[in-house]
Design a protein around this motif. Structure first.
Motif, PDB file in Angstrom:
ATOM      1  N   VAL A   1       0.751  -1.177   0.138  1.00  0.00           N
ATOM      2  CA  VAL A   1       0.012  -0.035  -0.098  1.00  0.00           C
ATOM      3  C   VAL A   1       0.983   1.406  -0.041  1.00  0.00           C
ATOM      4  O   VAL A   1       2.270   1.093   0.470  1.00  0.00           O
ATOM      5  N   SER A   2       0.503   2.209  -0.491  1.00  0.00           N
ATOM      6  CA  SER A   2       1.035   3.588  -0.484  1.00  0.00           C
ATOM      7  C   SER A   2       0.821   4.208   1.031  1.00  0.00           C
ATOM      8  O   SER A   2      -0.155   4.009   1.527  1.00  0.00           O
ATOM      9  N   GLU A   3       1.860   5.033   1.278  1.00  0.00           N
ATOM     10  CA  GLU A   3       1.897   5.630   2.442  1.00  0.00           C
ATOM     11  C   GLU A   3       0.934   6.679   2.519  1.00  0.00           C
ATOM     12  O   GLU A   3       0.508   7.249   1.523  1.00  0.00           O
ATOM     13  N   GLY A   4       0.079   6.666   3.704  1.00  0.00           N
ATOM     14  CA  GLY A   4      -1.156   7.603   3.715  1.00  0.00           C
ATOM     15  C   GLY A   4      -2.316   6.845   3.377  1.00  0.00           C
ATOM     16  O   GLY A   4      -3.300   7.415   3.792  1.00  0.00           O
ATOM     17  N   ALA A   5      -2.302   5.761   2.718  1.00  0.00           N
ATOM     18  CA  ALA A   5      -3.493   4.899   2.299  1.00  0.00           C
ATOM     19  C   ALA A   5      -4.073   4.161   3.446  1.00  0.00           C
ATOM     20  O   ALA A   5      -3.356   4.016   4.330  1.00  0.00           O
ATOM     21  N   SER A   6      -5.397   3.626   3.274  1.00  0.00           N
ATOM     22  CA  SER A   6      -5.711   2.951   4.349  1.00  0.00           C
ATOM     23  C   SER A   6      -5.628   1.365   4.001  1.00  0.00           C
ATOM     24  O   SER A   6      -4.920   1.119   3.016  1.00  0.00           O
ATOM     25  N   LEU A   7      -5.544   0.724   5.208  1.00  0.00           N
ATOM     26  CA  LEU A   7      -5.205  -0.776   5.157  1.00  0.00           C
ATOM     27  C   LEU A   7      -5.955  -1.861   5.700  1.00  0.00           C
ATOM     28  O   LEU A   7      -6.756  -1.438   6.681  1.00  0.00           O
ATOM     29  N   GLN A   8      -6.201  -2.742   5.090  1.00  0.00           N
ATOM     30  CA  GLN A   8      -6.941  -3.899   5.862  1.00  0.00           C
ATOM     31  C   GLN A   8      -6.269  -5.113   5.693  1.00  0.00           C
ATOM     32  O   GLN A   8      -5.927  -5.483   4.328  1.00  0.00           O
ATOM     33  N   LEU A   9      -5.942  -5.906   6.481  1.00  0.00           N
ATOM     34  CA  LEU A   9      -5.280  -7.280   6.345  1.00  0.00           C
ATOM     35  C   LEU A   9      -6.262  -8.268   7.118  1.00  0.00           C
ATOM     36  O   LEU A   9      -6.809  -8.100   7.938  1.00  0.00           O
ATOM     37  N   ARG A  10      -6.664  -9.194   5.983  1.00  0.00           N
ATOM     38  CA  ARG A  10      -7.344 -10.242   6.257  1.00  0.00           C
ATOM     39  C   ARG A  10      -7.221 -11.389   7.252  1.00  0.00           C
ATOM     40  O   ARG A  10      -5.968 -11.796   7.148  1.00  0.00           O
ATOM     41  N   CYS A  11      -7.923 -11.852   8.121  1.00  0.00           N
ATOM     42  CA  CYS A  11      -7.777 -13.040   8.969  1.00  0.00           C
ATOM     43  C   CYS A  11      -9.146 -13.857   9.073  1.00  0.00           C
ATOM     44  O   CYS A  11     -10.243 -12.988   9.417  1.00  0.00           O
TER      45      CYS A  11
END
Lengths: 113, 110
Positions: free
Chosen positions: A13-23
């Motif tokens: 992801v780009s810096e400043g973007a949102s993130l979701q890691l799935r589990c």
């Protein structure tokens, strides 16, 4: 036996973007759930944990996760990532009343400038 | 609170030699775990002590691996006749209200 699936081995992801890691976890009851982070050549550090109550739990450094029982999921989120968030993230589970922590295979996060 | 302390951080050993890894848990924690981490297998549970007593060693390879906890301030993991496939990072963790990990001991068998 319980198990944990992290379907994404790598996420960029780009810096400043949102993130979701799935589990997603496999367990018939309601387990205790964790997210750990591992920086290079270091041990695992706890980001956050869920035992009961509010399904959205807040962790360190702006991370949060939401427990969705109907989906057996415990995805990790962050609104705006920083380059220092680049690391490997592990989702983990303990069955209620148990002691053995079972880890997912990990997701390597790379934050690009 | 220094956290969980593991020594050595790095160890290179020749095939067939013995390797001993040490872990000092956080003071007051009654539960100690050993995990092995490799690229291929990920994080594997090895063994678990509670109040110094061995509770579960189901993850330990039976023939060459052994673990002890002679007192509440340290645990050891011993690997006899080391093989290249034993190369890994060995992580110790202790648990109070949650699980805390040491920085690991990287074992390389050549």
């Amino acid at each position: 036996a319980q198990s944990v699936t992290q379907p994404d081995a790598r996420v960029t992801v780009s810096e400043g973007a949102s993130l979701q890691l799935r589990c997603k976890y496999s367990y018939s009851g309601t387990p205790y759930l964790f997210w750990y982070v591992q920086y290079p050549r270091q041990g695992l550090q706890l980001l956050l944990k869920y035992y009961s109550g509010d399904p959205v739990v807040q962790g360190v450094n702006g991370f949060e996760a939401e427990f969705i029982k109907s989906n057996s999921s415990f995805h990790l989120r962050k609104a705006s990532v920083h380059w220092s968030d680049s690391a490997v993230y592990f989702c983990a589970v303990i069955r209620t009343g148990g002691y053995k922590v079972v880890f997912g295979s990990g997701t390597r996060l790379l934050v690009s400038p | 609170n220094a956290g969980v302390i593991q020594t050595p951080r790095h160890k290179v050993t020749g095939k067939g030699q013995e390797a001993t890894l040490w872990c000092e848990p956080i003071s007051g924690h009654s539960a100690v775990f050993w995990y092995r981490q490799t690229i291929v297998q990920g994080l594997e549970f090895l063994t678990y002590f509670r109040n110094q007593a061995p509770i579960d060693d189901s993850g330990m390879p039976k023939e060459r691996f052994s673990a002890q906890m002679p007192n509440q301030s340290h645990s050891t993991l011993k690997i006899q006749s080391t093989q290249p496939q034993d190369s890994a990072v060995y992580l110790c963790a202790s648990r109070g209200n949650t699980l805390y990990f040491g920085e690991g001991s990287r074992l390389i068998v050549v």
